[in-house]
Motif scaffolding. Structure first.
Motif, short mmCIF file in Angstrom:
data_model
loop_
_atom_site.label_atom_id
_atom_site.label_comp_id
_atom_site.label_asym_id
_atom_site.label_seq_id
_atom_site.Cartn_x
_atom_site.Cartn_y
_atom_site.Cartn_z
N HIS A 104 -1.63 -5.01 21.87
CA HIS A 104 -2.08 -5.70 21.02
C HIS A 104 -2.94 -4.70 19.81
CE1 HIS A 104 -1.83 -9.68 23.34
NE2 HIS A 104 -0.81 -9.21 22.79
N LYS A 105 -3.60 -3.72 20.61
CA LYS A 105 -4.72 -2.59 20.02
C LYS A 105 -3.62 -1.93 19.09
CE LYS A 105 -8.77 -2.84 22.83
NZ LYS A 105 -9.65 -2.14 23.58
N ALA A 106 -2.55 -1.45 19.58
CA ALA A 106 -1.59 -0.44 19.08
C ALA A 106 -0.99 -1.16 17.89
CB ALA A 106 -0.47 -0.02 19.94
N GLY A 107 -0.81 -2.69 17.93
CA GLY A 107 -0.26 -3.20 16.85
C GLY A 107 -1.15 -3.60 15.79
N PHE A 108 -2.51 -3.58 15.99
CA PHE A 108 -3.35 -3.93 15.19
C PHE A 108 -3.66 -2.57 14.25
CE2 PHE A 108 -7.88 -3.48 13.70
CZ PHE A 108 -7.84 -4.58 13.10
N TYR A 109 -3.94 -1.38 15.02
CA TYR A 109 -4.00 -0.03 14.39
C TYR A 109 -3.08 0.30 13.57
CZ TYR A 109 -8.40 0.18 17.16
OH TYR A 109 -9.63 -0.16 17.53
N SER A 110 -1.81 -0.08 14.13
CA SER A 110 -0.40 0.24 13.40
C SER A 110 -0.43 -0.52 12.13
CB SER A 110 0.77 0.02 14.22
OG SER A 110 0.64 0.80 15.39
N LEU A 111 -1.03 -1.63 11.98
CA LEU A 111 -0.78 -2.48 10.67
C LEU A 111 -1.99 -1.89 9.92
CD1 LEU A 111 -0.49 -5.29 9.14
CD2 LEU A 111 -2.42 -6.15 10.36
N ILE A 112 -3.16 -1.45 10.23
CA ILE A 112 -4.17 -0.91 9.41
C ILE A 112 -3.74 0.37 8.64
CG2 ILE A 112 -6.25 0.21 9.28
CD1 ILE A 112 -6.48 -3.00 9.59
N PHE A 113 -3.12 1.19 9.63
CA PHE A 113 -2.43 2.44 9.10
C PHE A 113 -1.34 2.29 7.95
CE2 PHE A 113 0.97 5.65 9.21
CZ PHE A 113 0.18 6.86 9.02
N THR A 114 -0.47 1.26 8.29
CA THR A 114 0.64 0.90 7.42
C THR A 114 0.05 0.37 6.15
OG1 THR A 114 2.11 0.22 9.34
CG2 THR A 114 2.73 -0.63 7.25
N ILE A 115 -1.08 -0.38 6.13
CA ILE A 115 -1.55 -1.15 5.01
C ILE A 115 -2.16 0.09 4.10
CG2 ILE A 115 -3.48 -2.40 4.02
CD1 ILE A 115 -3.00 -4.18 6.22
N PHE A 116 -2.83 1.25 4.54
CA PHE A 116 -3.23 2.27 3.85
C PHE A 116 -2.24 3.10 3.33
CE2 PHE A 116 -7.36 1.60 6.15
CZ PHE A 116 -8.28 1.43 5.15
N LEU A 117 -1.14 3.23 4.06
CA LEU A 117 0.08 4.03 3.66
C LEU A 117 0.58 3.32 2.56
CD1 LEU A 117 1.95 6.31 4.18
CD2 LEU A 117 3.27 4.76 5.87
N LEU A 118 0.78 2.03 2.39
CA LEU A 118 1.38 1.26 1.21
C LEU A 118 0.39 1.42 0.30
CD1 LEU A 118 2.76 -1.81 3.32
CD2 LEU A 118 4.14 0.12 2.22
N ILE A 119 -0.94 1.34 0.48
CA ILE A 119 -1.85 1.38 -0.70
C ILE A 119 -1.78 3.13 -1.12
CG2 ILE A 119 -4.17 1.93 -1.37
CD1 ILE A 119 -4.86 -0.46 0.77
N GLY A 120 -1.37 3.97 -0.57
CA GLY A 120 -1.07 5.31 -1.05
C GLY A 120 0.10 5.15 -1.87
N VAL A 121 1.22 4.43 -1.48
CA VAL A 121 2.37 4.42 -2.24
C VAL A 121 2.32 3.63 -3.47
CG1 VAL A 121 4.81 3.38 -2.38
CG2 VAL A 121 3.92 4.63 -0.12
N PHE A 122 1.44 2.71 -3.55
CA PHE A 122 1.22 2.02 -4.60
C PHE A 122 0.38 2.85 -5.58
CE2 PHE A 122 -1.98 -0.51 -7.16
CZ PHE A 122 -1.25 -1.37 -7.77
N LEU A 123 -0.64 3.76 -5.26
CA LEU A 123 -1.29 4.37 -6.15
C LEU A 123 -0.63 5.61 -6.62
CD1 LEU A 123 -4.75 4.78 -4.14
CD2 LEU A 123 -4.36 3.40 -6.26
#
Length: 220
Positions: free
Chosen positions: A61-80
């Motif tokens: 569960h922790k791995a999934g949560f931290y993966s979600l956070i990392f993915t969101i920051f990655l997608l924000i980077g793609v957006f920017l």
């Protein structure tokens, strides 16, 4: 544990095969790898083939949560990156890439009955912050940018009220959601924009309002 290693080896082998086929034949084969990975996660979580104890589930569960956070920051980077490349507001799909994982996460939290003031505030802070960021990125520190950022500031105000009264905050959350939905319907003619604005405005407010209503005053 041995059975789990066997299952993991099978899945990783299949993923590798699909990736190789994608590189050699067609990128479409990579979709197979993308489908297999969540299937393995579901087998670990709910399947009877591989038994896991509470500690292993907690780690997953922790791995999934931290993966979600990392993915969101990655997608924000793609957006920017897209924003700075074109100098224009990115296409709606770039907004959806960021918004969808966040909305899905909190919907899952809600449907599992995890009612928490902290979760409600987090939704309001995240989406309020996203709106302020996007407004200032698209319009800059202009009158238009500051006016658009008021939508995000409204989220922060609702979150702030929750520290004093969750009931009032829930009421304001629903009221603000209705106002924004009506405002969007009246002022937007593009169906894609309607979906994005509902996902970033109306739905987060409805979810946070529901969480606040289900939580006792002062509950964390």
């Amino acid at each position: 544990m041995k059975k789990r290693k066997i299952v993991l080896s099978i899945f990783l082998s299949l993923v590798a095969v699909f990736i190789i086929l994608g590189l050699l034949l067609s990128p479409a084969y990579v979709i197979g790898a993308a489908i297999l990975l969540p299937i393995y996660a579901l087998i670990i979580e709910y399947g009877r083939i591989v038994e896991t104890d509470e500690w292993e589930k907690s780690v997953n569960h922790k791995a999934g949560f931290y993966s979600l956070i990392f993915t969101i920051f990655l997608l924000i980077g793609v957006f920017l990156k897209r924003f700075f490349e074109t100098g224009n507001n990115p296409e709606p799909v770039y907004y959806l890439l960021i918004i969808f994982p966040v909305v899905l996460y909190y919907l899952i939290v809600l449907f599992q009955g995890v009612f928490s003031v902290k979760n409600a505030r987090m939704i309001l802070y995240v989406f309020g912050g996203i709106w302020i960021l996007f407004a200032l990125l698209s319009e800059g520190f202009t009158i238009g940018g500051l006016m658009q950022s008021l939508f995000g500031i409204g989220f922060l105000i609702v979150a702030g009220v929750s520290y004093g009264s969750t009931i009032i905050s829930a009421f304001l959350s629903f009221l603000y959601a209705v106002f924004l939905i009506v405002f969007v319907i009246v002022n937007s003619k593009n169906p894609e924009n309607l979906l994005i604005l509902f996902l970033t405005m109306g739905l987060p407010l409805i979810i946070s309002g529901t969480l606040l209503l289900k939580t006792e005053k002062g509950g964390e």
